[in-house]
Scaffold this motif. Structure first.
Motif, PDB file in Angstrom:
ATOM      1  N   ALA A  56       0.911  -1.301  -0.052  1.00 46.44           N
ATOM      2  CA  ALA A  56      -0.018  -0.006  -0.172  1.00 46.44           C
ATOM      3  C   ALA A  56       0.816   1.282   0.068  1.00 46.44           C
ATOM      4  CB  ALA A  56      -0.934  -0.050   1.348  1.00 46.44           C
ATOM      5  N   ASP A  57       1.872   1.298   0.923  1.00 46.32           N
ATOM      6  CA  ASP A  57       2.875   2.333   0.728  1.00 46.32           C
ATOM      7  C   ASP A  57       3.460   2.610  -0.644  1.00 46.32           C
ATOM      8  OD1 ASP A  57       2.224   2.603   3.424  1.00 46.32           O
ATOM      9  OD2 ASP A  57       4.046   1.680   4.031  1.00 46.32           O
ATOM     10  N   ALA A  58       3.951   1.593  -1.079  1.00 44.93           N
ATOM     11  CA  ALA A  58       4.504   1.722  -2.475  1.00 44.93           C
ATOM     12  C   ALA A  58       3.727   2.035  -3.558  1.00 44.93           C
ATOM     13  CB  ALA A  58       5.062   0.080  -2.839  1.00 44.93           C
ATOM     14  N   ARG A  59       2.461   1.557  -3.530  1.00 43.83           N
ATOM     15  CA  ARG A  59       1.424   2.222  -4.585  1.00 43.83           C
ATOM     16  C   ARG A  59       1.052   3.544  -4.283  1.00 43.83           C
ATOM     17  NH1 ARG A  59      -3.426  -0.296  -2.653  1.00 43.83           N
ATOM     18  NH2 ARG A  59      -2.911  -2.179  -3.549  1.00 43.83           N
ATOM     19  N   GLY A  60       1.081   3.912  -2.948  1.00 40.20           N
ATOM     20  CA  GLY A  60       0.902   5.243  -2.914  1.00 40.20           C
ATOM     21  C   GLY A  60       2.096   6.356  -3.386  1.00 40.20           C
ATOM     22  N   SER A  61       3.319   5.763  -2.945  1.00 37.18           N
ATOM     23  CA  SER A  61       4.394   6.642  -3.503  1.00 37.18           C
ATOM     24  C   SER A  61       4.422   6.813  -5.110  1.00 37.18           C
ATOM     25  CB  SER A  61       5.738   5.802  -3.170  1.00 37.18           C
ATOM     26  OG  SER A  61       5.807   5.860  -1.754  1.00 37.18           O
ATOM     27  N   VAL A  62       4.262   5.587  -5.908  1.00 41.06           N
ATOM     28  CA  VAL A  62       4.129   5.324  -7.203  1.00 41.06           C
ATOM     29  C   VAL A  62       3.052   6.567  -7.685  1.00 41.06           C
ATOM     30  CG1 VAL A  62       3.534   4.108  -9.261  1.00 41.06           C
ATOM     31  CG2 VAL A  62       5.052   3.315  -7.526  1.00 41.06           C
ATOM     32  N   ILE A  63       1.839   6.449  -7.074  1.00 42.49           N
ATOM     33  CA  ILE A  63       0.884   7.396  -7.726  1.00 42.49           C
ATOM     34  C   ILE A  63       1.244   8.816  -7.270  1.00 42.49           C
ATOM     35  CG2 ILE A  63      -1.454   8.071  -7.137  1.00 42.49           C
ATOM     36  CD1 ILE A  63      -2.121   5.087  -6.425  1.00 42.49           C
ATOM     37  N   ASP A  64       1.892   8.976  -6.263  1.00 43.79           N
ATOM     38  CA  ASP A  64       2.378  10.641  -6.018  1.00 43.79           C
ATOM     39  C   ASP A  64       3.334  11.027  -6.938  1.00 43.79           C
ATOM     40  OD1 ASP A  64       0.534  10.387  -3.645  1.00 43.79           O
ATOM     41  OD2 ASP A  64       2.201  10.228  -2.246  1.00 43.79           O
ATOM     42  N   TRP A  65       4.180  10.183  -7.283  1.00 43.94           N
ATOM     43  CA  TRP A  65       5.383  10.509  -8.302  1.00 43.94           C
ATOM     44  C   TRP A  65       4.738  10.732  -9.634  1.00 43.94           C
ATOM     45  CZ3 TRP A  65       7.787   8.071 -12.423  1.00 43.94           C
ATOM     46  CH2 TRP A  65       8.951   8.850 -12.930  1.00 43.94           C
ATOM     47  N   LEU A  66       3.870   9.929 -10.072  1.00 46.83           N
ATOM     48  CA  LEU A  66       3.230   9.926 -11.379  1.00 46.83           C
ATOM     49  C   LEU A  66       2.303  11.136 -11.475  1.00 46.83           C
ATOM     50  CD1 LEU A  66       2.075   6.410 -12.085  1.00 46.83           C
ATOM     51  CD2 LEU A  66       3.852   7.655 -13.103  1.00 46.83           C
ATOM     52  N   THR A  67       1.606  11.764 -10.325  1.00 45.79           N
ATOM     53  CA  THR A  67       0.594  12.667 -10.359  1.00 45.79           C
ATOM     54  C   THR A  67       1.638  13.937 -10.341  1.00 45.79           C
ATOM     55  OG1 THR A  67      -0.779  11.345  -9.036  1.00 45.79           O
ATOM     56  CG2 THR A  67      -1.330  13.710  -8.909  1.00 45.79           C
ATOM     57  N   ALA A  68       2.696  13.843  -9.778  1.00 45.87           N
ATOM     58  CA  ALA A  68       3.435  15.260  -9.623  1.00 45.87           C
ATOM     59  C   ALA A  68       4.264  15.500 -10.857  1.00 45.87           C
ATOM     60  CB  ALA A  68       4.342  15.053  -8.454  1.00 45.87           C
ATOM     61  N   GLY A  69       4.045  14.522 -12.025  1.00 44.91           N
ATOM     62  CA  GLY A  69       4.862  14.939 -13.205  1.00 44.91           C
ATOM     63  C   GLY A  69       5.657  13.793 -13.707  1.00 44.91           C
ATOM     64  N   GLY A  70       5.874  12.766 -12.959  1.00 38.54           N
ATOM     65  CA  GLY A  70       6.538  11.452 -13.551  1.00 38.54           C
ATOM     66  C   GLY A  70       5.874  10.962 -14.408  1.00 38.54           C
ATOM     67  N   VAL A  71       6.491  10.155 -15.153  1.00 35.42           N
ATOM     68  CA  VAL A  71       5.760   9.400 -16.473  1.00 35.42           C
ATOM     69  C   VAL A  71       6.370   7.859 -16.300  1.00 35.42           C
ATOM     70  CG1 VAL A  71       5.615   9.068 -18.973  1.00 35.42           C
ATOM     71  CG2 VAL A  71       5.691  11.394 -17.783  1.00 35.42           C
ATOM     72  N   GLY A  72       5.640   6.758 -16.443  1.00 37.47           N
ATOM     73  CA  GLY A  72       6.226   5.378 -16.576  1.00 37.47           C
ATOM     74  C   GLY A  72       5.260   4.496 -16.606  1.00 37.47           C
ATOM     75  N   TRP A  73       5.558   3.159 -16.502  1.00 36.83           N
ATOM     76  CA  TRP A  73       4.649   2.147 -16.445  1.00 36.83           C
ATOM     77  C   TRP A  73       4.850   1.635 -14.923  1.00 36.83           C
ATOM     78  CZ3 TRP A  73       2.522  -0.814 -20.893  1.00 36.83           C
ATOM     79  CH2 TRP A  73       2.862  -0.105 -21.998  1.00 36.83           C
ATOM     80  N   VAL A  74       3.625   0.889 -14.492  1.00 36.42           N
ATOM     81  CA  VAL A  74       3.745   0.271 -13.261  1.00 36.42           C
ATOM     82  C   VAL A  74       3.288  -1.341 -13.252  1.00 36.42           C
ATOM     83  CG1 VAL A  74       2.637   0.094 -10.973  1.00 36.42           C
ATOM     84  CG2 VAL A  74       2.854   2.441 -12.152  1.00 36.42           C
ATOM     85  N   ARG A  75       4.324  -2.066 -12.825  1.00 37.98           N
ATOM     86  CA  ARG A  75       3.932  -3.588 -12.638  1.00 37.98           C
ATOM     87  C   ARG A  75       3.064  -3.561 -11.472  1.00 37.98           C
ATOM     88  NH1 ARG A  75       8.103  -8.872 -12.469  1.00 37.98           N
ATOM     89  NH2 ARG A  75       8.936  -7.888 -10.602  1.00 37.98           N
ATOM     90  N   ILE A  76       1.852  -4.281 -11.799  1.00 38.92           N
ATOM     91  CA  ILE A  76       0.963  -4.562 -10.748  1.00 38.92           C
ATOM     92  C   ILE A  76       0.912  -5.985 -10.375  1.00 38.92           C
ATOM     93  CG2 ILE A  76      -0.507  -2.396 -11.367  1.00 38.92           C
ATOM     94  CD1 ILE A  76      -2.465  -4.308 -12.694  1.00 38.92           C
TER      95      ILE A  76
END
Length: 279
Positions: free
Chosen positions: A50-70
Motif C-alpha cells: 500500500a505504501d509503495a502504491r501510494g508513492s508511485v501514484i504520488d510521483w506520477l501525479t507530480a509529473g513523473g511518467v512511466g509504467w507500473v508493474r501491478i
C-alpha cells in the motif's frame, strides 16, 4: 521527469524500479532506459504494498511518467492497484504480473477505464500455453517473459536451449495477436559479455525488448537490440536504389528485402543510428 521519446511499441530496454524506493524514480526516469516500470509486485514486501502504491501514484501525479508493474489478478492486491491507478496522470501503461488468461488482461484493461495499455507478463507454464489468447485479448499491448518465475514453475534451467520453447511461443503468439515483438526477461549479474550474449540470443529468436534491473545494463541492451550501423547502411542503400529504379520489382527476393530494409530503416531512425554516407 519526462517520458522517453522511444515509442513503447519498439522500446528495447525496460528498467524495473522497486516501488518502495521512491528516491530512485527520478534517476530511473533520467536514465538511458527506453521505458521505466515502477514495480509494486515482486519487488515489494506484502506489508509495504500500500505504501509503495501510494508513492508511485504520488510521483506520477507530480509529473513523473512511466509504467507500473501491478499484482496479478488472483491476488488481494490487484483490485487496489487498478482502482488506485485509474486516471492517474503520467501512467503510460501497466505490466500485469503472472498473466495466465485473456480475461486477466481484459478485466485489467476495463477496470482501468479502457484506455491504459496492458503489457501482459507471462511467467508460468499455463501462461505460455495460453499465450495466443492472451495476445489477442482486448487491451493487450505487448507480451513480456517472466523468465525467472517460469523456471521456478517448470523446473527448467536457464540454458538457452531449455528456454527456447517459451520464448518462441511468445514470439509466435505476438505475431498471431498482431502485437509488437515480446520483451525478454532480465539477465541477472554484472557481466556485460554475458548480458550481450543473452540479448543477442533474444534478438535472434525474435524478441525485441528486454527487462533489466540495473542502470549499468541499459547501454548494452540498447546497443545489442538496435540495428547496427552496417544494417542501417545496407537498408538505406537498398531503399535508395529501389526508389531510383521507380520501385520496380526485379525478382522474388526484392519484396522480402524491401520489408526488412524498411523495418531496419524505421528502427535506425527511431534509435538515432546513422548509416554511413555514400562518397
Amino acid at each position: 521527469m519526462t517520458a522517453s521519446t522511444i515509442d513503447p511499441a519498439i522500446a528495447r530496454s525496460w528498467l524495473l524500479v522497486s516501488g518502495i524506493r521512491s528516491e530512485e524514480f527520478d534517476a530511473a526516469s533520467d536514465s538511458r532506459a527506453d521505458q521505466i516500470i515502477l514495480d509494486i509486485e515482486d519487488a515489494v514486501d506484502p506489508k509495504l504494498k500500500a505504501d509503495a502504491r501510494g508513492s508511485v501514484i504520488d510521483w506520477l501525479t507530480a509529473g513523473g511518467v512511466g509504467w507500473v508493474r501491478i499484482n496479478d489478478r488472483s491476488t488481494e492486491f490487484w483490485s487496489g492497484d487498478v482502482d488506485g491507478l485509474k486516471g492517474v496522470p503520467g501512467l503510460s501503461g501497466v505490466m500485469l504480473a503472472k498473466t495466465e488468461s485473456a480475461e486477466h488482461v481484459t478485466e485489467t484493461f476495463d477496470r482501468l477505464g479502457g484506455t491504459v495499455p496492458v503489457l501482459a507478463l507471462v511467467e508460468s507454464a499455463l501462461g505460455i500455453e495460453e499465450a495466443p489468447s492472451i495476445a489477442r485479448a482486448r487491451g493487450a499491448f505487448r507480451l513480456g517473459f517472466g523468465s525467472g518465475d517460469y523456471r521456478r514453475d517448470t523446473g527448467t534451467s536457464a540454458d538457452d536451449l531449455a528456454m527456447a520453447y517459451p520464448r518462441s511461443r511468445l514470439v509466435v503468439a505476438s505475431r498471431i495477436g498482431n502485437l509488437p515483438g515480446p520483451i525478454d526477461g532480465p539477465t541477472v549479474g554484472s557481466s556485460h559479455p554475458v548480458l550481450r550474449q543473452k540479448s543477442e540470443h533474444a534478438v535472434a529468436m525474435g524478441l525485441t525488448g528486454k527487462l533489466c534491473l540495473d542502470l549499468d545494463q541499459l547501454s548494452v541492451i540498447n546497443e545489442t537490440i538496435s540495428p547496427t550501423v552496417s544494417d542501417a547502411t545496407w537498408a538505406r542503400d537498398f531503399l535508395d536504389d529501389f526508389e531510383s529504379r521507380g520501385r520496380v520489382i526485379r525478382d522474388g527476393s526484392d519484396l522480402p528485402r524491401l520489408g526488412r530494409a524498411e523495418k531496419i530503416d524505421r528502427l535506425a531512425k527511431a534509435f538515432g543510428i546513422q548509416p554511413i554516407a555514400r562518397r
